[in-house]
Design a protein around this motif. Structure first.
Motif, PDB file in Angstrom:
ATOM      1  N   LEU A   4       0.862  -1.176   0.000  1.00 54.02           N
ATOM      2  CA  LEU A   4       0.000   0.000   0.000  1.00 54.02           C
ATOM      3  C   LEU A   4       0.899   1.227   0.000  1.00 54.02           C
ATOM      4  CD1 LEU A   4      -2.533  -1.089   2.788  1.00 54.02           C
ATOM      5  CD2 LEU A   4      -2.798  -1.341   0.309  1.00 54.02           C
ATOM      6  N   VAL A   5       0.672   2.135  -0.918  1.00 58.01           N
ATOM      7  CA  VAL A   5       1.510   3.319  -1.024  1.00 58.01           C
ATOM      8  C   VAL A   5       0.636   4.561  -0.928  1.00 58.01           C
ATOM      9  CG1 VAL A   5       3.157   4.596  -2.429  1.00 58.01           C
ATOM     10  CG2 VAL A   5       3.182   2.089  -2.448  1.00 58.01           C
ATOM     11  N   GLU A   6       0.880   5.338   0.118  1.00 57.81           N
ATOM     12  CA  GLU A   6       0.127   6.572   0.312  1.00 57.81           C
ATOM     13  C   GLU A   6       0.819   7.740  -0.382  1.00 57.81           C
ATOM     14  OE1 GLU A   6      -0.022   4.397   4.415  1.00 57.81           O
ATOM     15  OE2 GLU A   6       1.470   4.831   2.865  1.00 57.81           O
ATOM     16  N   SER A   7       0.030   8.704  -0.769  1.00 64.90           N
ATOM     17  CA  SER A   7       0.567   9.934  -1.348  1.00 64.90           C
ATOM     18  C   SER A   7      -0.438  11.058  -1.118  1.00 64.90           C
ATOM     19  CB  SER A   7       0.850   9.770  -2.845  1.00 64.90           C
ATOM     20  OG  SER A   7      -0.353   9.461  -3.539  1.00 64.90           O
ATOM     21  N   GLY A   8       0.010  12.276  -1.351  1.00 66.55           N
ATOM     22  CA  GLY A   8      -0.893  13.420  -1.251  1.00 66.55           C
ATOM     23  C   GLY A   8      -0.732  14.265  -0.017  1.00 66.55           C
ATOM     24  N   GLY A   9       0.108  13.829   0.910  1.00 67.21           N
ATOM     25  CA  GLY A   9       0.327  14.635   2.101  1.00 67.21           C
ATOM     26  C   GLY A   9       1.130  15.887   1.788  1.00 67.21           C
ATOM     27  N   GLY A  10       1.217  16.762   2.778  1.00 67.91           N
ATOM     28  CA  GLY A  10       1.979  17.983   2.583  1.00 67.91           C
ATOM     29  C   GLY A  10       1.616  19.024   3.612  1.00 67.91           C
ATOM     30  N   LEU A  11       2.060  20.233   3.353  1.00 67.27           N
ATOM     31  CA  LEU A  11       1.808  21.365   4.238  1.00 67.27           C
ATOM     32  C   LEU A  11       0.645  22.184   3.690  1.00 67.27           C
ATOM     33  CD1 LEU A  11       2.637  23.245   6.593  1.00 67.27           C
ATOM     34  CD2 LEU A  11       4.230  24.352   4.995  1.00 67.27           C
ATOM     35  N   VAL A  12      -0.312  22.474   4.546  1.00 68.25           N
ATOM     36  CA  VAL A  12      -1.474  23.248   4.135  1.00 68.25           C
ATOM     37  C   VAL A  12      -1.866  24.187   5.277  1.00 68.25           C
ATOM     38  CG1 VAL A  12      -3.123  21.518   4.959  1.00 68.25           C
ATOM     39  CG2 VAL A  12      -3.779  23.062   3.099  1.00 68.25           C
ATOM     40  N   GLY A  16      -7.639  24.746   4.726  1.00 66.16           N
ATOM     41  CA  GLY A  16      -7.331  24.213   3.405  1.00 66.16           C
ATOM     42  C   GLY A  16      -7.787  22.774   3.231  1.00 66.16           C
ATOM     43  N   SER A  17      -7.466  22.234   2.063  1.00 72.65           N
ATOM     44  CA  SER A  17      -7.884  20.877   1.714  1.00 72.65           C
ATOM     45  C   SER A  17      -6.709  20.075   1.171  1.00 72.65           C
ATOM     46  CB  SER A  17      -8.986  20.915   0.652  1.00 72.65           C
ATOM     47  OG  SER A  17     -10.140  21.577   1.122  1.00 72.65           O
ATOM     48  N   LEU A  18      -6.795  18.784   1.344  1.00 70.89           N
ATOM     49  CA  LEU A  18      -5.847  17.845   0.762  1.00 70.89           C
ATOM     50  C   LEU A  18      -6.608  16.583   0.384  1.00 70.89           C
ATOM     51  CD1 LEU A  18      -2.698  17.926   3.097  1.00 70.89           C
ATOM     52  CD2 LEU A  18      -2.802  18.721   0.738  1.00 70.89           C
ATOM     53  N   ARG A  19      -6.125  15.902  -0.640  1.00 74.27           N
ATOM     54  CA  ARG A  19      -6.664  14.587  -0.967  1.00 74.27           C
ATOM     55  C   ARG A  19      -5.536  13.574  -0.907  1.00 74.27           C
ATOM     56  NH1 ARG A  19      -9.599  11.975  -6.315  1.00 74.27           N
ATOM     57  NH2 ARG A  19      -7.460  12.051  -7.140  1.00 74.27           N
ATOM     58  N   THR A  90      -2.931  17.609  12.056  1.00 71.04           N
ATOM     59  CA  THR A  90      -1.531  17.311  11.751  1.00 71.04           C
ATOM     60  C   THR A  90      -1.155  15.938  12.281  1.00 71.04           C
ATOM     61  OG1 THR A  90      -0.873  19.631  11.721  1.00 71.04           O
ATOM     62  CG2 THR A  90       0.852  18.001  12.164  1.00 71.04           C
ATOM     63  N   ALA A  91      -0.667  15.083  11.384  1.00 72.09           N
ATOM     64  CA  ALA A  91      -0.331  13.705  11.755  1.00 72.09           C
ATOM     65  C   ALA A  91       0.248  12.996  10.540  1.00 72.09           C
ATOM     66  CB  ALA A  91      -1.582  12.961  12.234  1.00 72.09           C
ATOM     67  N   TYR A 108      -2.837  -5.129   6.367  1.00 71.14           N
ATOM     68  CA  TYR A 108      -1.694  -4.536   5.694  1.00 71.14           C
ATOM     69  C   TYR A 108      -1.667  -3.035   5.953  1.00 71.14           C
ATOM     70  CZ  TYR A 108      -2.158  -8.925   3.096  1.00 71.14           C
ATOM     71  OH  TYR A 108      -2.273 -10.246   2.763  1.00 71.14           O
ATOM     72  N   TRP A 109      -0.446  -2.510   6.037  1.00 65.88           N
ATOM     73  CA  TRP A 109      -0.262  -1.081   6.302  1.00 65.88           C
ATOM     74  C   TRP A 109       0.673  -0.461   5.282  1.00 65.88           C
ATOM     75  CZ3 TRP A 109      -2.954   1.494  10.015  1.00 65.88           C
ATOM     76  CH2 TRP A 109      -3.580   0.726  11.009  1.00 65.88           C
ATOM     77  N   GLY A 110       0.399   0.774   4.933  1.00 63.34           N
ATOM     78  CA  GLY A 110       1.350   1.550   4.166  1.00 63.34           C
ATOM     79  C   GLY A 110       2.342   2.211   5.105  1.00 63.34           C
ATOM     80  N   LYS A 111       3.292   2.950   4.514  1.00 59.86           N
ATOM     81  CA  LYS A 111       4.327   3.584   5.329  1.00 59.86           C
ATOM     82  C   LYS A 111       3.916   4.962   5.833  1.00 59.86           C
ATOM     83  CE  LYS A 111       8.157   1.048   3.263  1.00 59.86           C
ATOM     84  NZ  LYS A 111       9.454   1.137   2.563  1.00 59.86           N
ATOM     85  N   GLY A 112       2.835   5.483   5.315  1.00 57.69           N
ATOM     86  CA  GLY A 112       2.307   6.742   5.809  1.00 57.69           C
ATOM     87  C   GLY A 112       2.695   7.945   4.972  1.00 57.69           C
ATOM     88  N   THR A 113       1.890   8.971   5.100  1.00 61.51           N
ATOM     89  CA  THR A 113       2.170  10.249   4.448  1.00 61.51           C
ATOM     90  C   THR A 113       1.881  11.360   5.461  1.00 61.51           C
ATOM     91  OG1 THR A 113       1.715  11.633   2.495  1.00 61.51           O
ATOM     92  CG2 THR A 113      -0.160  10.462   3.436  1.00 61.51           C
ATOM     93  N   LEU A 114       2.784  12.318   5.551  1.00 65.63           N
ATOM     94  CA  LEU A 114       2.692  13.353   6.574  1.00 65.63           C
ATOM     95  C   LEU A 114       1.801  14.502   6.111  1.00 65.63           C
ATOM     96  CD1 LEU A 114       3.622  14.602   9.270  1.00 65.63           C
ATOM     97  CD2 LEU A 114       5.595  15.542   8.026  1.00 65.63           C
TER      98      LEU A 114
END
Length: 119
Positions: A4-12, A16-19, A90-91, A108-114
Motif C-alpha cells: 500500500l503506497v500513500e501519497s498526497g500529504g503535505g503542508l497546508v 485548506g484541503s488535501l486529498r 496534523t499527523a 496490511y499497512w502503508g508507510k504513511g504520508t505526513l
C-alpha cells in the motif's frame, strides 16, 4: 505481498484541503475493509475513516462532514478527501487494508504520508 503506497500529504494552511491516495499493488476487491488511520506526535494511532468492499463508510465523529473516504476499484486506490483542515489534523496518515477469510485475517499497512496543517 500486498503493498500500500500513500501519497498526497503535505503542508497546508488552516481551512485548506488535501486529498490523500492509497494505491494497492493488487486488486482491492479482496479487501473486506480499507481505512485511513492517523498518528500525531506523542499520540496513539487512531481510525479516521473506513470503507467496506460494498462501499459502506464509517467515520470517527470529529471527521464527519469534513473528511470523505472513497474507493476506485478500477484503479485499486482509496482516497481521503480532507476539507476545512485544522492544526489538530496534523499527523502521519496511514492506509490500512484488511482481508478476512474463513481461516485467517490479514492486515496490511502503508508507510504513511505526513500532513501538516499550519495555523
Amino acid at each position: 505481498q500486498v503493498q500500500l503506497v500513500e501519497s498526497g500529504g503535505g503542508l497546508v494552511q488552516t481551512g485548506g484541503s488535501l486529498r490523500l491516495s492509497c494505491a494497492a499493488s493488487g486488486s482491492i476487491f479482496s479487501f473486506n475493509t480499507m481505512g485511513w488511520y492517523r498518528q500525531a506526535p506523542g499520540k496513539q494511532r487512531e481510525l479516521v475513516a473506513s470503507i467496506t468492499s460494498g462501499g459502506s463508510t464509517n467515520y470517527t465523529d470529529s471527521k464527519k462532514g469534513r473528511f470523505t473516504i472513497s474507493r476506485d476499484n478500477a484503479k485499486n486506490t482509496v482516497y481521503l478527501q480532507m476539507n476545512s483542515l485544522k492544526p489538530e489534523d496534523t499527523a502521519v496518515y496511514y492506509c490500512n487494508a484488511v482481508e478476512v477469510a474463513s481461516d485467517y485475517v490479514n492486515s496490511y499497512w502503508g508507510k504513511g504520508t505526513l500532513v501538516t496543517v499550519s495555523s
